[in-house]
Write an enzyme that holds these catalytic residues in place. Structure first.
Site, PDB file in Angstrom:
ATOM      1  CB  CYS A 121       0.257   1.813   4.098  1.00  0.00           C
ATOM      2  SG  CYS A 121      -1.441   1.239   3.911  1.00  0.00           S
ATOM      3  CB  CYS A 148      -0.914  -0.042   1.225  1.00  0.00           C
ATOM      4  SG  CYS A 148      -1.814   1.470   1.548  1.00  0.00           S
TER       5      CYS A 148
END
Length: 140
Positions: free
Chosen positions: A63, A60
């Site tokens: 993230c 991600c």
């Protein structure tokens, strides 16, 4: 020199600051990175602190942008929640622990859920700049 003599000598010559570094306090921030379900449950049960849980995945991109901000803010003793409580950080890899993500209805990454007194109280979804994360913390 025996081991006991060596330890006594090291203790006498060790600076006081070095010994204090090993003492724990409720104000000290703790990071539980890549927590297991057991570690997660123990960490969020802390009633003396606000615990931020960062649900993430290695693949991600957002993230990867948010995680360093969360680590920096929760590592700073000056940064506290709006209620004045210290902050701990728990990170949960949703690929390794999908049941935790399902339990807390995580459908997008990153998702950060704040726990107070062992219960989820607030959350945000997606990467945010540091200033926005600070504003979020001030509401807790």
């Amino acid at each position: 020199m025996s081991l006991a003599t060596g330890l006594r000598a090291a203790t006498r010559t060790a600076p006081l600051v070095g010994r204090r570094a090993f003492q724990a306090s409720s104000a000290r921030m703790v990071h539980f990175l890549n927590a297991t379900p057991e570690t997660f449950k123990t960490a969020v049960a802390n009633k003396e602190k606000v615990v931020l849980v960062d649900f993430y995945a290695d693949w991600c991109g957002p993230c990867k942008m948010l995680s360093p901000i969360l680590e920096k803010l929760t590592d700073s003793p000056e940064v506290k929640s709006g209620s004045g409580k210290a902050l701990d950080l728990v990170t949960v890899d949703t690929d390794q622990h999908p049941t935790l993500a399902q339990e807390y209805a995580v459908s997008s990454l990153p998702t950060v859920i704040a726990f107070k007194d062992g219960k989820p109280v607030s959350k945000f979804i997606g990467a945010m700049p540091e200033g926005s994360v600070r504003n979020f913390l001030s509401t807790l």
